[in-house]
Write a protein that holds these residues in place. Structure first.
Motif, PDB file in Angstrom:
ATOM      1  N   VAL A   1      -8.022   3.568  -1.963  1.00 53.46           N
ATOM      2  CA  VAL A   1      -6.615   3.331  -1.580  1.00 53.46           C
ATOM      3  C   VAL A   1      -6.462   2.770  -0.159  1.00 53.46           C
ATOM      4  O   VAL A   1      -7.200   3.213   0.759  1.00 53.46           O
ATOM      5  CB  VAL A   1      -5.964   4.677  -1.598  1.00 53.46           C
TER       6      VAL A   1
ATOM      7  N   ASN B   1      -3.563   1.478   2.449  1.00 52.27           N
ATOM      8  CA  ASN B   1      -2.280   1.512   2.687  1.00 52.27           C
ATOM      9  C   ASN B   1      -2.062   1.004   4.288  1.00 52.27           C
ATOM     10  O   ASN B   1      -2.308   1.775   5.074  1.00 52.27           O
ATOM     11  CB  ASN B   1      -1.499   2.844   2.650  1.00 52.27           C
TER      12      ASN B   1
ATOM     13  N   ARG C   1      -4.864   1.151  -5.345  1.00 52.47           N
ATOM     14  CA  ARG C   1      -3.490   1.116  -4.608  1.00 52.47           C
ATOM     15  C   ARG C   1      -3.653   0.141  -3.680  1.00 52.47           C
ATOM     16  O   ARG C   1      -4.643   0.381  -2.654  1.00 52.47           O
ATOM     17  CB  ARG C   1      -3.020   2.242  -4.177  1.00 52.47           C
TER      18      ARG C   1
ATOM     19  N   ASN D   1      -1.090  -1.384  -0.961  1.00 52.77           N
ATOM     20  CA  ASN D   1       0.234  -1.276  -0.264  1.00 52.77           C
ATOM     21  C   ASN D   1       0.534  -1.918   1.043  1.00 52.77           C
ATOM     22  O   ASN D   1       0.073  -1.352   2.004  1.00 52.77           O
ATOM     23  CB  ASN D   1       0.790   0.088  -0.262  1.00 52.77           C
TER      24      ASN D   1
ATOM     25  N   LYS E   1      -1.223  -0.029  -8.597  1.00 52.84           N
ATOM     26  CA  LYS E   1      -0.219  -0.310  -7.707  1.00 52.84           C
ATOM     27  C   LYS E   1      -0.392  -1.245  -6.782  1.00 52.84           C
ATOM     28  O   LYS E   1      -1.291  -1.392  -6.170  1.00 52.84           O
ATOM     29  CB  LYS E   1       0.269   1.039  -6.877  1.00 52.84           C
TER      30      LYS E   1
ATOM     31  N   PHE F   1       4.335   7.341  -6.165  1.00 47.66           N
ATOM     32  CA  PHE F   1       3.927   7.863  -4.780  1.00 47.66           C
ATOM     33  C   PHE F   1       4.452   9.181  -4.650  1.00 47.66           C
ATOM     34  O   PHE F   1       5.422   9.576  -3.793  1.00 47.66           O
ATOM     35  CB  PHE F   1       4.349   7.100  -3.820  1.00 47.66           C
TER      36      PHE F   1
END
Length: 380
Positions: free
Chosen positions: A186, A188, A210, A212, A234, A359
């Protein structure tokens, strides 16, 4: 483990000091650390988390493995003496009111696997010494006021799975060294001020699920190497300044359930290869005036970006004719696949459902943001 309520700190220090004069000297350092961290002006134990408990570190600060003082309204800065806690594997100081910078001495905590300092008021840049934390698995530094660039030394954190640096004021480009973090799951980095293009080296992050990076200032084209991120579920890059076409290689991301690319400067025709994304439940590409064509066959109808607000530039969603660049329908009254007229309120509802699905742990934040947008739009 050190997770002590205030009224036990003196007892803790006195008990440890009783061991020896040497221990007493080292406890002075521990006492200074705790004094700087404790909630200023508080004498009530109830100021601290009800679940907090403590077990004395029986020798020196170097023997402590856990430092958990989250959610205790603590103020002050992070002392450089934290670097003496060399056996720490977990540092949890989240949800306080800590200020100041991250001391470079944190780089001495080479056994650290969890660093959680989110939701404070920390400022300054990320010290390059964080690259020494080669055992780190979780890096939670989001919702602070951190500035500066991402140090290239972060590329040494080859065991890192979670990088949560969103909602700061970070600038500069993404270092290509991040492509060495092959354990990444992940990443982010949204709601910063990051610039530059997405490095092609990110294509090596084959375990990433993910990505983002929305609400930044990213430019350039989407690298074809993104098609190598076959674990990705995502992909959110909306509200940047990305240009160019959508690479056909994105059609290889067959696990993708959400793709948000709205509010960029993308152009060209949607590739038919995107029809392979049969798991998509939410796809938003509006406000890219240069996009044209039809939603590819194979994409679930519910994934269409029909839940864009009235007045948005729809491009492909309105069947923009690629030859004439003329929308076949008025952008002021977008239609869904079924021919219905979705209201702006319906757009917010659908978007929030998608966000809750994608989320769940951040849904309350998304709901707050959505409410603010509703108020803003209602006054326009």
């Amino acid at each position: 483990v050190l997770a002590a309520p205030r009224n036990n700190i003196d007892e803790l220090l006195q008990g440890m000091a009783a061991h020896s004069a040497t221990t007493l000297c080292t406890m002075a350092a521990l006492g200074m650390v705790m004094a700087m961290l404790l909630f200023v002006g508080s004498t009530a134990a109830e100021q601290f988390n009800e679940t907090a408990a403590y077990q004395t570190c029986t020798t020196t600060p170097a023997s402590c493995t856990h430092l958990s003082l989250d959610g205790n309204s603590m103020t002050g800065t992070l002392p450089s003496e934290l670097g003496t806690f060399t056996s720490l594997t977990r540092m949890d100081l989240r949800s306080n009111q800590l200020t100041g910078t991250l001391p470079s001495e944190l780089g001495s905590l080479t056994r650290l696997t969890h660093m959680d300092l989110h939701s404070n008021q920390l400022s300054g840049s990320l010290p390059s010494e964080l690259g020494n934390l080669t055992q780190l698995y979780y890096m939670y530094l989001y919702s602070n006021q951190l500035t500066g660039t991402l140090p290239s030394e972060l590329g040494a954190l080859t065991r890192l799975y979670w990088m949560q640096l969103f909602s700061n004021q970070l600038t500069g480009s993404l270092p290509s060294e991040l492509g060495a973090l092959t354990s990444f799951g992940v990443m982010n980095l949204y709601s910063n001020q990051l610039t530059g293009s997405l490095p092609s080296e990110l294509g090596a992050l084959t375990r990433l699920i993910r990505m983002n990076h929305q609400d930044n200032l990213l430019t350039g084209t989407l690298p074809t190497e993104l098609g190598m991120l076959t674990s990705l579920t995502k992909l959110d890059l909306h509200s940047n300044q990305l240009t160019g076409t959508l690479p056909s290689e994105l059609g290889k991301l067959t696990r993708l359930s959400l793709i948000w690319l709205q509010d960029n400067q993308l152009t060209g025709t949607l590739s038919s290869e995107l029809g392979a994304l049969t798991r998509l439940v939410d796809m938003i590409v509006c406000d890219n005036a240069g996009l044209c064509g039809d939603i590819p066959t194979g994409v679930t109808p519910d994934a269409h970006s029909t839940h864009c607000p009235a007045g948005a530039t729809f491009g492909t969603l309105l069947g923009l004719d690629c030859a004439t660049s003329t929308p076949t329908e008025s952008p002021s009254s977008p239609t869904s696949v079924s021919g219905e007229q979705p209201l702006k309120d319906n757009w917010f509802r659908k978007r929030n459902v998608a966000r809750k699905r994608a989320f769940p742990q951040k849904y309350s934040w998304f709901r707050k943001q959505a409410k603010q947008e509703e108020v803003k739009n209602s006054t326009n």
